[in-house]
Design a protein around this motif. Structure first.
Motif, mmCIF file in Angstrom:
data_model
loop_
_atom_site.group_PDB
_atom_site.id
_atom_site.type_symbol
_atom_site.label_atom_id
_atom_site.label_comp_id
_atom_site.label_asym_id
_atom_site.label_seq_id
_atom_site.Cartn_x
_atom_site.Cartn_y
_atom_site.Cartn_z
ATOM 1 N N VAL A 102 0.833 -1.200 0.000
ATOM 2 C CA VAL A 102 0.000 0.000 0.000
ATOM 3 C C VAL A 102 0.873 1.257 0.000
ATOM 4 C CG1 VAL A 102 -1.922 -1.163 1.132
ATOM 5 C CG2 VAL A 102 -0.216 0.069 2.530
ATOM 6 N N GLN A 103 0.261 2.390 -0.385
ATOM 7 C CA GLN A 103 0.990 3.652 -0.454
ATOM 8 C C GLN A 103 1.606 4.008 0.881
ATOM 9 O OE1 GLN A 103 0.980 5.812 -3.503
ATOM 10 N NE2 GLN A 103 2.797 6.425 -2.358
ATOM 11 N N ASN A 104 2.894 4.340 0.869
ATOM 12 C CA ASN A 104 3.640 4.662 2.076
ATOM 13 C C ASN A 104 4.146 6.088 2.059
ATOM 14 O OD1 ASN A 104 5.298 2.237 4.044
ATOM 15 N ND2 ASN A 104 3.488 1.776 2.810
ATOM 16 N N ALA A 105 4.505 6.575 3.232
ATOM 17 C CA ALA A 105 5.126 7.891 3.352
ATOM 18 C C ALA A 105 5.985 7.937 4.607
ATOM 19 C CB ALA A 105 4.070 8.997 3.396
ATOM 20 N N SER A 106 7.304 8.002 4.421
ATOM 21 C CA SER A 106 8.246 8.272 5.497
ATOM 22 C C SER A 106 9.612 8.460 4.865
ATOM 23 C CB SER A 106 8.282 7.140 6.537
ATOM 24 O OG SER A 106 8.991 6.018 6.053
ATOM 25 N N GLY A 107 10.586 8.870 5.669
ATOM 26 C CA GLY A 107 11.926 9.091 5.143
ATOM 27 C C GLY A 107 12.520 7.844 4.528
ATOM 28 N N TYR A 108 12.285 6.711 5.183
ATOM 29 C CA TYR A 108 12.681 5.406 4.649
ATOM 30 C C TYR A 108 11.440 4.531 4.619
ATOM 31 C CZ TYR A 108 17.754 6.138 4.888
ATOM 32 O OH TYR A 108 19.037 6.575 4.675
ATOM 33 N N ASP A 109 10.785 4.444 3.501
ATOM 34 C CA ASP A 109 9.531 3.689 3.422
ATOM 35 C C ASP A 109 9.556 2.600 2.362
ATOM 36 O OD1 ASP A 109 9.459 5.237 1.149
ATOM 37 O OD2 ASP A 109 7.592 6.270 1.627
ATOM 38 N N TYR A 110 10.764 2.238 1.906
ATOM 39 C CA TYR A 110 10.869 1.226 0.856
ATOM 40 C C TYR A 110 10.374 -0.141 1.307
ATOM 41 C CZ TYR A 110 15.082 -0.041 3.444
ATOM 42 O OH TYR A 110 15.959 -0.427 4.441
ATOM 43 N N HIS A 111 10.272 -0.346 2.629
ATOM 44 C CA HIS A 111 9.843 -1.641 3.177
ATOM 45 C C HIS A 111 8.328 -1.791 3.173
ATOM 46 C CE1 HIS A 111 9.074 1.028 6.490
ATOM 47 N NE2 HIS A 111 10.362 1.282 6.614
#
Length: 466
Positions: A102-111
């Motif tokens: 699902v759509q993510n949002a954070s500095g490191y959200d590749y996981h």
């Protein structure tokens, strides 16, 4: 030369064996419906294989390092998984467990564990030519995996969102999903000024974070989250039930899964993937949600959807669910507490507590709760804590008097778990045997436990390599 060594009858038998091998394999794929027959390959999709170099994207944080190493965090993609299906199958694996999509949002959200929009597949998975959305690419992966006899297990997160809000529950940003903008946070994340302030983009990152967090957790003494879509509990202990209500990390804001509005929304969103044909769910951070909540809000609903859309799955196999009830501990029972132990979740919660569970929005709208360390509601969180009776035991895993017997699933929750105790203690064969002999009776049916060699949660391995 080899042919000369065989007489005609032996040669005919050899040819028959050669032709029979693929027939046996295909027959196995067509008949495989019991998830205990699966060998699961775990992958973090964005780090697995780069099938479409044109959709590579830098994460927002530490971009200089990603550029220096020529390794954007968002590199692997669904096309890469499709390209390697034959490779995975040749290794002997029959199922793939992939990280959340699902759509993510954070500095490191590749996981994938920092959701910002549960309704859509992350835009960074779409094809670089723009002809296929992330949803379309994921559907293509499911279909092509099934065509090769491989099942898809989707990792889902019910426990939390990221800290950038969520599109439906608390919209804090309008996201520009044009692929070229995704590496630049200020370009692709347009803040809602009425919630975050007209000066949001000019203040320091720590202040931005606190403004976002306040909208979800009421940390500033103002009741922003008036419907209680998130928990507002500030302090917790990993080793007692308060872990069910608390924010486990700065990028993991704890959802109020006791709220019907939240639970129904999550079931509806993740139900769309059941409709697409995923064969099962691995449910992240399950140990941070109470068993009572699982039995009331999620497991029956997902099971019903699984039955409704079974024609979409490989071999129409039963929909399989297993959870991550993490237990970094030497024993099967986690620190003397059944209700925090993995096996506890395989049993149905008591009927009397299930009947008292009423998470209607009309109740939550009457609760004004602030994050002051003990921000609990008056009814449902205490009710969940009452689900603490001693766990029953089962002989479903074992033979009785040396013979097979019909398993008793009358008290099963319909939910299975990763066997963390076995993994954590697997230093010697003797230790593993002892643990299974003493502990398997604690599960409703330990033969359904998912056992793995290693994962993204354990590094370097069992017992932290000790």
């Amino acid at each position: 030369m080899f042919k000369k060594l065989l007489n005609p009858k032996a040669w005919a038998l050899f040819l028959l064996m050669l032709f029979a091998i693929p027939i046996v394999a295909d027959d196995f794929n067509s008949q495989r419906t019991d998830f205990r027959d699966e060998s699961i390959y775990f992958m973090m999709t964005t780090r697995f294989y780069d099938g479409d170099t044109g959709n590579n994207v830098l994460c927002w944080d530490n971009q200089e390092e990603q550029i220096k190493t020529k390794d954007p965090c968002w590199r692997g993609d669904f096309q890469g998984v499709i390209d390697k299906l034959d490779y995975i199958k040749a290794l002997g694996f029959t199922a793939i467990w992939i990280t959340p999509v699902v759509q993510n949002a954070s500095g490191y959200d590749y996981h994938g564990y920092h959701a910002s929009d549960f309704t859509r597949v992350d835009c960074r998975y779409q094809s670089s030519d723009g002809t296929k959305s992330g949803d379309a690419m994921f559907q293509e992966l499911i279909d092509k995996a099934h065509a090769k006899g491989i099942k898809i297990i989707l990792d889902i997160v019910l426990n939390h969102t990221g800290n950038f809000g969520e599109e439906t529950l608390c919209k804090l940003f309008t996201r520009d999903t044009q692929l070229r903008n995704q590496a630049y946070i200020d370009a692709c994340m347009i803040p809602e000024e009425d919630k975050l302030g007209s000066d949001y983009l000019t203040v320091v990152g720590a202040t931005q974070y606190q403004r976002r967090l306040a909208q979800m957790k009421n940390t500033d003494g103002v009741n922003h989250d008036i419907h209680n879509y998130w928990h507002h509990f500030g302090n917790f202990n990993w080793d007692d039930p308060t872990r069910w209500w608390a924010q486990i990390a700065g990028d993991c804001v704890d959802l109020n899964t006791e709220n019907d509005a939240v639970a129904d929304y999550l079931v509806n969103c993740y139900g769309s993937f059941i409709k697409m044909g995923v064969d099962g769910f691995r449910i992240d951070t399950s140990g941070h949600i109470s068993r009572l909540t699982f039995c009331k809000q999620f497991i029956p609903q997902f099971a019903a959807l699984g039955e409704q859309y079974k024609s979409k799955r490989l071999n129409q196999a039963p929909f399989f669910m297993y959870g991550e009830v993490c237990a970094r501990f030497g024993g099967v029972q986690y620190r003397g507490q059944d209700n925090l132990s993995p096996y506890y979740y395989t049993w149905m919660a008591p009927e009397n507590l299930m009947n008292q569970f009423d998470g209607r929005q009309s109740y939550w709208d009457t609760q004004e709760i602030f994050d002051r360390g003990s921000g609990m509601d008056d009814k449902l969180m205490p009710l969940c804590e009452q689900d603490n009776a001693a766990s029953p035991e089962s002989d479903n895993t074992f033979m009785v008097n040396g013979k097979w017997h019909e398993p008793d699933y009358s008290q099963s929750s319909g939910f299975n778990v990763i066997d963390f105790p076995l993994h954590y203690n697997f230093n010697t064969a003797g230790a593993a045997y002892r643990l299974a002999k003493e502990g398997d009776k604690k599960y409703n049916d330990a033969t359904y436990n998912v056992v793995y060699v290693d994962s993204h949660d354990y590094c370097p391995g069992p017992n932290d390599g000790v």
